[in-house]
Write a protein that holds these residues in place. Sequence first.
Motif, PDB file in Angstrom:
ATOM      1  N   VAL A  38       0.847  -1.205   0.000  1.00 19.22           N
ATOM      2  CA  VAL A  38       0.000   0.000   0.000  1.00 19.22           C
ATOM      3  C   VAL A  38       0.879   1.250   0.000  1.00 19.22           C
ATOM      4  O   VAL A  38       0.597   2.217  -0.707  1.00 19.22           O
ATOM      5  N   LYS A  39       1.953   1.225   0.773  1.00 16.91           N
ATOM      6  CA  LYS A  39       2.839   2.386   0.856  1.00 16.91           C
ATOM      7  C   LYS A  39       3.493   2.687  -0.498  1.00 16.91           C
ATOM      8  O   LYS A  39       3.680   3.843  -0.863  1.00 16.91           O
ATOM      9  N   ALA A  40       3.836   1.642  -1.247  1.00 16.67           N
ATOM     10  CA  ALA A  40       4.507   1.823  -2.536  1.00 16.67           C
ATOM     11  C   ALA A  40       3.545   2.226  -3.642  1.00 16.67           C
ATOM     12  O   ALA A  40       3.954   2.863  -4.614  1.00 16.67           O
ATOM     13  N   ASN A  41       2.289   1.862  -3.512  1.00 20.10           N
ATOM     14  CA  ASN A  41       1.322   2.081  -4.589  1.00 20.10           C
ATOM     15  C   ASN A  41       1.242   3.553  -4.982  1.00 20.10           C
ATOM     16  O   ASN A  41       1.159   4.432  -4.141  1.00 20.10           O
ATOM     17  N   GLY A  42       1.284   3.776  -6.287  1.00 19.02           N
ATOM     18  CA  GLY A  42       1.155   5.118  -6.825  1.00 19.02           C
ATOM     19  C   GLY A  42       2.468   5.870  -6.952  1.00 19.02           C
ATOM     20  O   GLY A  42       2.528   6.893  -7.614  1.00 19.02           O
ATOM     21  N   ASN A  43       3.513   5.379  -6.349  1.00 17.83           N
ATOM     22  CA  ASN A  43       4.826   6.016  -6.428  1.00 17.83           C
ATOM     23  C   ASN A  43       5.732   5.103  -7.249  1.00 17.83           C
ATOM     24  O   ASN A  43       6.248   4.111  -6.735  1.00 17.83           O
ATOM     25  N   GLU A  44       5.908   5.431  -8.510  1.00  9.03           N
ATOM     26  CA  GLU A  44       6.663   4.541  -9.405  1.00  9.03           C
ATOM     27  C   GLU A  44       8.096   4.331  -8.952  1.00  9.03           C
ATOM     28  O   GLU A  44       8.663   3.274  -9.189  1.00  9.03           O
ATOM     29  N   GLU A  45       8.686   5.322  -8.308  1.00 12.82           N
ATOM     30  CA  GLU A  45      10.050   5.136  -7.804  1.00 12.82           C
ATOM     31  C   GLU A  45      10.093   4.021  -6.774  1.00 12.82           C
ATOM     32  O   GLU A  45      11.025   3.227  -6.739  1.00 12.82           O
ATOM     33  N   LEU A  46       9.092   3.953  -5.912  1.00 15.15           N
ATOM     34  CA  LEU A  46       9.048   2.906  -4.887  1.00 15.15           C
ATOM     35  C   LEU A  46       8.559   1.578  -5.458  1.00 15.15           C
ATOM     36  O   LEU A  46       9.033   0.518  -5.055  1.00 15.15           O
ATOM     37  N   MET A  47       7.614   1.635  -6.385  1.00 16.13           N
ATOM     38  CA  MET A  47       7.036   0.403  -6.927  1.00 16.13           C
ATOM     39  C   MET A  47       8.052  -0.432  -7.695  1.00 16.13           C
ATOM     40  O   MET A  47       7.991  -1.663  -7.654  1.00 16.13           O
ATOM     41  N   PHE A  48       8.977   0.205  -8.369  1.00 20.51           N
ATOM     42  CA  PHE A  48       9.856  -0.527  -9.288  1.00 20.51           C
ATOM     43  C   PHE A  48      11.332  -0.474  -8.921  1.00 20.51           C
ATOM     44  O   PHE A  48      12.157  -1.018  -9.637  1.00 20.51           O
ATOM     45  N   SER A  49      11.672   0.137  -7.811  1.00 21.77           N
ATOM     46  CA  SER A  49      13.067   0.193  -7.384  1.00 21.77           C
ATOM     47  C   SER A  49      13.184  -0.403  -5.983  1.00 21.77           C
ATOM     48  O   SER A  49      12.764   0.215  -4.995  1.00 21.77           O
ATOM     49  N   TYR A  50      13.749  -1.594  -5.920  1.00 20.81           N
ATOM     50  CA  TYR A  50      13.901  -2.259  -4.629  1.00 20.81           C
ATOM     51  C   TYR A  50      14.689  -1.385  -3.652  1.00 20.81           C
ATOM     52  O   TYR A  50      14.323  -1.263  -2.482  1.00 20.81           O
ATOM     53  N   VAL A  51      15.754  -0.767  -4.118  1.00 20.01           N
ATOM     54  CA  VAL A  51      16.619   0.028  -3.235  1.00 20.01           C
ATOM     55  C   VAL A  51      15.844   1.202  -2.631  1.00 20.01           C
ATOM     56  O   VAL A  51      15.911   1.450  -1.425  1.00 20.01           O
ATOM     57  N   LYS A  52      15.093   1.909  -3.443  1.00 21.46           N
ATOM     58  CA  LYS A  52      14.336   3.056  -2.940  1.00 21.46           C
ATOM     59  C   LYS A  52      13.221   2.612  -1.994  1.00 21.46           C
ATOM     60  O   LYS A  52      12.980   3.236  -0.964  1.00 21.46           O
ATOM     61  N   LEU A  53      12.559   1.507  -2.350  1.00 19.69           N
ATOM     62  CA  LEU A  53      11.504   0.980  -1.482  1.00 19.69           C
ATOM     63  C   LEU A  53      12.102   0.526  -0.155  1.00 19.69           C
ATOM     64  O   LEU A  53      11.576   0.829   0.917  1.00 19.69           O
TER      65      LEU A  53
END
Length: 154
Positions: A38-53
């Motif tokens: 839920v936290k990652a949803n909508g933020n493409e940087e978090l959704m697709f970058s393991y390091v940033k997430l």
Amino acid sequence: MLITLTAKLKLKDITDVIANEFEETFANYINALNYVSVKANGNEELMFSYVKLHNEVYYDIRKRYNLFSQTACSVSRTVCARYKTLRTNGQLVKKSGKPNIPTFKKKDLDLVYNKDYTIDPFNGIIRISTNNGKITVPFYTKGNEHYLDGTWQF
């Protein structure tokens, strides 16, 4: 060439205390997966970058869900991989136009060898990390696997 092998082991002599440890660990892991999803949803940087997430949620989920460090890392990797799968399959957005937020229900735990678990095939025991420390449990195989010269033979 790197080969990944999956072996199914059946745990034996499981007491109620050990079963409760596993249930609590699974519940915390699943809750952490859903929280991070839920936290990652909508933020493409978090959704697709393991390091940033990972950088965004690591300390929060360790504290909130009482996870070991390696398990907390696995949470971010799993969520990121699920979002990448949805993107590849063209399912990031539902037909209704709403975002498709992955939810996790299955009691499935990603364990990393020598970090989350260790195995002693000669004595038939496995040591597995839970939220309250490592537990040692005897195991057996289905009968087709044999451990010879440091490798599993099928």
